[in-house]
Write a protein that holds these residues in place. Structure first.
Motif, PDB file in Angstrom:
ATOM      1  N   SER A 127      -0.566  -3.129  12.991  1.00 16.88           N
ATOM      2  CA  SER A 127      -0.132  -2.197  14.040  1.00 16.88           C
ATOM      3  C   SER A 127      -0.249  -2.782  15.438  1.00 16.88           C
ATOM      4  O   SER A 127       0.325  -2.245  16.386  1.00 16.88           O
ATOM      5  N   ASP A 144      -7.818   4.132   6.110  1.00 13.28           N
ATOM      6  CA  ASP A 144      -7.619   3.845   7.527  1.00 13.28           C
ATOM      7  C   ASP A 144      -6.750   2.617   7.757  1.00 13.28           C
ATOM      8  O   ASP A 144      -6.635   2.145   8.899  1.00 13.28           O
ATOM      9  N   LEU A 145      -6.144   2.085   6.703  1.00 18.28           N
ATOM     10  CA  LEU A 145      -5.277   0.895   6.766  1.00 18.28           C
ATOM     11  C   LEU A 145      -6.023  -0.329   7.300  1.00 18.28           C
ATOM     12  O   LEU A 145      -5.400  -1.243   7.839  1.00 18.28           O
ATOM     13  N   GLY A 196      -4.250  -1.742   3.670  1.00 19.75           N
ATOM     14  CA  GLY A 196      -4.234  -0.404   3.103  1.00 19.75           C
ATOM     15  C   GLY A 196      -5.579   0.277   3.217  1.00 19.75           C
ATOM     16  O   GLY A 196      -6.358   0.002   4.129  1.00 19.75           O
ATOM     17  N   GLN A 255       0.327  -1.118   9.462  1.00 17.11           N
ATOM     18  CA  GLN A 255       1.347  -0.120   9.726  1.00 17.11           C
ATOM     19  C   GLN A 255       1.600   0.666   8.436  1.00 17.11           C
ATOM     20  O   GLN A 255       1.712   0.072   7.365  1.00 17.11           O
ATOM     21  N   PRO A 256       1.711   1.988   8.513  1.00 20.63           N
ATOM     22  CA  PRO A 256       2.040   2.747   7.301  1.00 20.63           C
ATOM     23  C   PRO A 256       3.388   2.300   6.746  1.00 20.63           C
ATOM     24  O   PRO A 256       4.337   2.091   7.504  1.00 20.63           O
ATOM     25  N   TRP A 299       0.837  -1.192   0.000  1.00 25.86           N
ATOM     26  CA  TRP A 299       0.000   0.000   0.000  1.00 25.86           C
ATOM     27  C   TRP A 299       0.874   1.245   0.000  1.00 25.86           C
ATOM     28  O   TRP A 299       1.784   1.381   0.812  1.00 25.86           O
ATOM     29  N   ASP A 300       0.586   2.144  -0.937  1.00 20.07           N
ATOM     30  CA  ASP A 300       1.327   3.387  -1.091  1.00 20.07           C
ATOM     31  C   ASP A 300       0.508   4.503  -0.457  1.00 20.07           C
ATOM     32  O   ASP A 300      -0.439   5.010  -1.060  1.00 20.07           O
ATOM     33  N   PRO A 301       0.839   4.919   0.780  1.00 19.99           N
ATOM     34  CA  PRO A 301       0.005   5.910   1.463  1.00 19.99           C
ATOM     35  C   PRO A 301       0.035   7.285   0.815  1.00 19.99           C
ATOM     36  O   PRO A 301      -0.937   8.040   0.908  1.00 19.99           O
TER      37      PRO A 301
END
Length: 290
Positions: free
Chosen positions: A202, A245-246, A242, A282-283, A20-22
């Motif tokens: 997370s 809100d992931l 992703g 986690q980002p 996932w590309d934030p």
């Protein structure tokens, strides 16, 4: 029952490496065998694709709009604007039968990634580290097929998968980036499938795709099974967490090793699937490039 959605019916031979590309709000993933990079945008459901110059295990967002790509020929900078790949570093040039398979990014932008025997039998797969300038090989014992790795939220544990051995290992990750002692975190019964890529959320829970197992499995930090999600494809390769809100899990899958009868039973095999989870991911930090 968790609702699973098919978000892309792309019939990947070996879908892998979801990340996932934030910054862009998109999901990157690859088809290793078709040598393709894919970008899924959940806002409209669009998928853009690029050709890679070799078998490609993953792409990870880096600085200045580029990505780091793990190719069979080594690490490369990938520019989605031009579609160009620029070679950065050799990896295992003495093992042409190996290829790169999976990767993750530490908080400081360091990349941990694995290699494997493309024939899936020789114990020549290692876990390597890229610090933005050079590749070093970790002390993790070689196996035929490495998967993962994933990193705990506190940055002290590296989860590494021995797919053929059916084991997820928890390895001490030192502050200088080196690895320490390893222990068995979870052992997967072959009847449940073979552990493929891992992602750590997370809360420290470890998600793993089960090849041949028709499911994604989530392990609590103590190694107990926390949750399972059944998917309409047998070969589940990896989960990425992703969305804004992931809390959206994206699952890559594969058509590889499925005969005509199996494909008739799972027409969406090789597609990209999504479902919602309680604990956010986690980002993903941007990859550090020199």
């Amino acid at each position: 029952m968790t609702e699973v959605r098919t978000v892309w019916r792309g019939a990947a031979t070996l879908g892998e490496g979801p990340a996932w590309d934030p910054a862009r709000g998109v999901l990157w993933f690859v088809d290793i065998k078709q040598q393709r990079v894919h970008r899924y945008d959940p806002r409209g459901g669009d998928v853009a694709s690029w050709d890679a110059p070799a078998q490609i295990g993953w792409v990870l967002p880096a600085a200045a709009g580029t990505l780091l790509a793990g190719l069979q020929t080594g690490l490369a900078r990938f520019d989605p604007e031009s579609g160009a790949f620029a070679h950065l570093a050799d990896v295992e040039p003495d093992l042409p039968g190996n290829r790169l398979n999976d990767a993750t990014v530490a908080a400081d932008g360091t990349v941990y990634f694995g290699s494997m025997d493309d024939g899936e039998s020789a114990a020549t797969g290692r876990v390597h580290r890229w610090d933005g300038a050079q590749v070093t090989t970790t002390a993790i014992e070689p196996v035929a097929i490495t998967n993962g790795p994933g990193i705990s939220p506190d940055g002290t544990t590296l989860y590494h998968v021995d797919t053929v051995g059916g084991v997820i290992h928890a390895v001490v990750l030192n502050s200088d980036g080196t690895v320490g002692a390893a222990r068995e975190f979870a052992t997967i019964d072959p009847a449940d499938g073979h552990p493929d890529g891992v992602t750590v959320d997370s809360g420290g829970n470890v998600w793993v795709g089960l090849w041949g197992g028709w499911r994604a499995r989530c392990y609590a930090p103590d190694g107990s099974i926390r949750q399972e999600v059944k998917l309409p494809a047998a070969n589940v390769t990896k989960i990425a967490l992703g969305g804004p809100d992931l809390r959206t899990a994206f699952a890559t899958t594969a058509r590889k090793d499925l005969d005509d009868a199996a494909l008739a039973d799972q027409p969406d095999a090789g597609g990209l699937f999504a479902f919602e989870v309680e604990v956010p991911g986690q980002p993903l930090p941007p990859v550090r490039l020199a």
